[in-house]
Design an enzyme around this catalytic site. Structure first.
Site, PDB file in Angstrom:
ATOM      1  N   GLY A  81      -5.999  -4.479   6.654  1.00 26.44           N
ATOM      2  CA  GLY A  81      -7.590  -5.149   6.964  1.00 26.44           C
ATOM      3  C   GLY A  81      -8.065  -6.095   5.782  1.00 26.44           C
ATOM      4  O   GLY A  81      -8.896  -7.394   6.175  1.00 26.44           O
TER       5      GLY A  81
ATOM      6  N   HIS B   4       1.019  -1.326  -0.415  1.00 26.24           N
ATOM      7  CA  HIS B   4      -0.356  -0.199  -0.258  1.00 26.24           C
ATOM      8  C   HIS B   4       1.585   1.698   0.260  1.00 26.24           C
ATOM      9  O   HIS B   4       2.422   1.250   0.400  1.00 26.24           O
ATOM     10  CB  HIS B   4      -1.016  -0.064   1.258  1.00 26.24           C
ATOM     11  CG  HIS B   4      -1.901  -0.805   1.216  1.00 26.24           C
ATOM     12  ND1 HIS B   4      -2.042  -2.280   1.934  1.00 26.24           N
ATOM     13  CD2 HIS B   4      -4.086  -0.776   0.685  1.00 26.24           C
ATOM     14  CE1 HIS B   4      -3.270  -2.865   0.662  1.00 26.24           C
ATOM     15  NE2 HIS B   4      -3.876  -1.798   0.846  1.00 26.24           N
TER      16      HIS B   4
ATOM     17  N   LYS C 179      -0.909   4.522   4.887  1.00 26.97           N
ATOM     18  CA  LYS C 179      -1.064   4.413   4.900  1.00 26.97           C
ATOM     19  C   LYS C 179      -0.971   4.038   6.433  1.00 26.97           C
ATOM     20  O   LYS C 179       0.153   3.689   6.599  1.00 26.97           O
ATOM     21  CB  LYS C 179      -1.328   3.044   4.148  1.00 26.97           C
ATOM     22  CG  LYS C 179      -2.450   1.681   5.288  1.00 26.97           C
ATOM     23  CD  LYS C 179      -2.933   1.050   4.080  1.00 26.97           C
ATOM     24  CE  LYS C 179      -3.586  -0.330   4.828  1.00 26.97           C
ATOM     25  NZ  LYS C 179      -4.838  -0.010   5.439  1.00 26.97           N
TER      26      LYS C 179
HETATM   27  P1  NAD Z   1      -7.838  10.100   4.920  1.00 20.57           P
HETATM   28  O1  NAD Z   1      -6.824  10.019   6.020  1.00 20.57           O
HETATM   29  O2  NAD Z   1      -7.466  10.419   3.913  1.00 20.57           O
HETATM   30  O3  NAD Z   1      -9.315  10.097   5.166  1.00 20.57           O
HETATM   31  C1  NAD Z   1      -9.984   9.985   6.606  1.00 20.57           C
HETATM   32  C2  NAD Z   1     -10.923  11.145   7.035  1.00 20.57           C
HETATM   33  O4  NAD Z   1     -11.470  11.285   8.682  1.00 20.57           O
HETATM   34  C3  NAD Z   1      -9.641  12.583   7.302  1.00 20.57           C
HETATM   35  O5  NAD Z   1     -10.172  13.580   6.007  1.00 20.57           O
HETATM   36  C4  NAD Z   1      -9.658  12.579   8.780  1.00 20.57           C
HETATM   37  O6  NAD Z   1      -9.601  14.657   9.054  1.00 20.57           O
HETATM   38  C5  NAD Z   1     -11.719  12.219   8.770  1.00 20.57           C
HETATM   39  N1  NAD Z   1     -11.509  12.267  10.288  1.00 20.57           N
HETATM   40  C6  NAD Z   1     -10.821  11.997  11.623  1.00 20.57           C
HETATM   41  N2  NAD Z   1     -11.631  11.784  12.421  1.00 20.57           N
HETATM   42  C7  NAD Z   1     -12.865  11.724  12.404  1.00 20.57           C
HETATM   43  C8  NAD Z   1     -14.038  12.042  12.826  1.00 20.57           C
HETATM   44  N3  NAD Z   1     -13.759  11.594  14.343  1.00 20.57           N
HETATM   45  N4  NAD Z   1     -14.922  13.049  11.767  1.00 20.57           N
HETATM   46  C9  NAD Z   1     -14.766  12.589  11.406  1.00 20.57           C
HETATM   47  N5  NAD Z   1     -13.725  12.898   9.878  1.00 20.57           N
HETATM   48  C10 NAD Z   1     -13.278  12.434  11.075  1.00 20.57           C
HETATM   49  O7  NAD Z   1      -8.190   8.825   5.141  1.00 20.57           O
HETATM   50  P2  NAD Z   1      -8.665   7.311   3.894  1.00 20.57           P
HETATM   51  O8  NAD Z   1      -7.726   7.462   3.159  1.00 20.57           O
HETATM   52  O9  NAD Z   1      -9.335   7.882   3.219  1.00 20.57           O
HETATM   53  O10 NAD Z   1      -8.653   6.017   4.343  1.00 20.57           O
HETATM   54  C11 NAD Z   1      -9.817   6.215   5.882  1.00 20.57           C
HETATM   55  C12 NAD Z   1     -10.121   4.523   5.597  1.00 20.57           C
HETATM   56  O11 NAD Z   1     -10.505   3.832   4.870  1.00 20.57           O
HETATM   57  C13 NAD Z   1      -8.784   4.060   5.961  1.00 20.57           C
HETATM   58  O12 NAD Z   1      -8.746   3.253   7.586  1.00 20.57           O
HETATM   59  C14 NAD Z   1      -8.363   3.000   4.960  1.00 20.57           C
HETATM   60  O13 NAD Z   1      -7.505   1.970   5.690  1.00 20.57           O
HETATM   61  C15 NAD Z   1      -9.764   2.619   4.604  1.00 20.57           C
HETATM   62  N6  NAD Z   1      -9.715   2.100   3.278  1.00 20.57           N
HETATM   63  C16 NAD Z   1     -11.157   1.436   3.434  1.00 20.57           C
HETATM   64  C17 NAD Z   1     -11.131   0.490   2.102  1.00 20.57           C
HETATM   65  C18 NAD Z   1     -12.105  -0.175   2.401  1.00 20.57           C
HETATM   66  O14 NAD Z   1     -12.666  -0.326   0.701  1.00 20.57           O
HETATM   67  N7  NAD Z   1     -12.816  -1.121   2.855  1.00 20.57           N
HETATM   68  C19 NAD Z   1     -10.708   1.373   0.875  1.00 20.57           C
HETATM   69  C20 NAD Z   1      -9.547   2.259   0.950  1.00 20.57           C
HETATM   70  C21 NAD Z   1      -9.301   3.155   2.657  1.00 20.57           C
END
Ligand code: NAD
Length: 267
Positions: A165, A155, A159
């Site tokens: 996961g 990744h 990350k």
């Molecule tokens: P990112 O850091 O770009 O975005 C996360 C956002 O959540 C940030 O903007 C942050 O400010 C916000 N945030 C944090 N605490 C918060 C709160 N209390 N209330 C509201 N917003 C809040 O990360 P990302 O790349 O968008 O990934 C986010 C999550 O999704 C990670 O855990 C990542 O591993 C996961 N992910 C999952 C999949 C899937 O298919 N399930 C795919 C990609 C990413």
């Protein structure tokens, strides 16, 4: 029409989920919120995602969106995900979360809250990976204990959690099919004089760097041959579309904990 609000709306995934509500049928974006200290709070959400959203501002609190959406989609961070789901208790809003790195206690909390809130929780929202998970279980079952199972994931360097996961999900699928316990038989790091590989080990190795969106390979290593099955994602929209598909599917379903295998009809 299913009304969608997004937690973490200014994040990498949040922005794409908001934007793609305009490309898929029967979805209406009604709100988005962020961590209270986020620098974009109060900005027009449309400016962040490149669409006219009719004056919706990026909010700093879940309270601002609660009565405006049928489904809240959350891609934030483990602690925030639990807090957001707790805030839905007593409302009629369903919950889709793709946040990874949630520990066992957090997962138990999600399962408990899902007794009253319809919830899709999946560490990977892509069709390909969910299909691969099924294939991995089938291969493991067919090969049995004579083949060693190793999972390798790569990744991007931003990350925060490891292993992914998805890698854990794939390793668990193999472990379950082989009658093993991933908590006991999973090996997540190797270094130094580690001795011979134990027969029941399932190895999970992590690579981090650059802008890799997500790559997973499961190897079944036998004497004289090996099978490898791989999945590579080149664009986050794959996950964002999966999350929106989950939201559409979930709308109107009874309270329960579902995953993407349910959404995609794979189990
Ligand atoms: P990112 O850091 O770009 O975005 C996360 C956002 O959540 C940030 O903007 C942050 O400010 C916000 N945030 C944090 N605490 C918060 C709160 N209390 N209330 C509201 N917003 C809040 O990360 P990302 O790349 O968008 O990934 C986010 C999550 O999704 C990670 O855990 C990542 O591993 C996961 N992910 C999952 C999949 C899937 O298919 N399930 C795919 C990609 C990413």
């Amino acid at each position: 029409m299913t009304r969608i609000a997004v937690a973490g709306a200014a994040g990498r995934m949040g922005r794409r989920i908001c934007a793609l509500t305009f490309e898929l049928d029967n979805l209406l974006l009604t709100g988005g919120f962020e961590h209270k200290d986020h620098p974009d709070i109060g900005r027009d959400l449309g400016e962040l995602i490149g669409h006219d959203v009719g004056g919706i501002k990026l909010s700093s609190s879940i309270d601002d969106i609660l009565d405006k959406c049928d489904v809240l989609i959350d891609f934030t961070a483990p602690e925030a995900t639990i807090e957001n789901m707790e805030a839905l208790t007593g409302t009629s809003t369903a919950f889709v979360t793709g946040t990874t790195g949630i520990d066992k206690q957090g997962q138990e909390k999600i399962a408990e809250l899902a007794q009253n809130i319809p919830c899709v929780y999946a560490g990977n929202m892509s069709l390909g990976i969910n299909l691969l998970t099924k294939v991995v279980a089938d291969i493991a079952k067919a090969l049995g204990d004579d083949y060693d199972v190793e999972v390798v994931e790569a990744h991007h360097k931003m990350k925060k959690d490891a292993p992914s996961g998805t890698a854990f999900m794939l390793a668990s699928a193999a472990a379950d099919a082989l009658g093993r316990d991933i908590e006991k038989d999973g090996v997540f790091a190797r270094h130094g004089i580690i001795g011979e590989r134990k027969p029941k080990e399932i190895g999970v190795q992590t690579i981090r760097g650059g802008d890799v969106v997500g790559e997973h390979t499961v190897m079944f290593l036998g004497m004289g041959e090996r099978i490898e099955v791989s999945h590579k994602v080149s664009n986050r929209d794959t996950f964002a579309r999966g999350a929106l598909k989950a939201a559409l599917w979930l709308s109107g379903k009874p309270a329960r904990l579902y995953n993407m295998q349910d959404v995609l009809g794979l189990r």
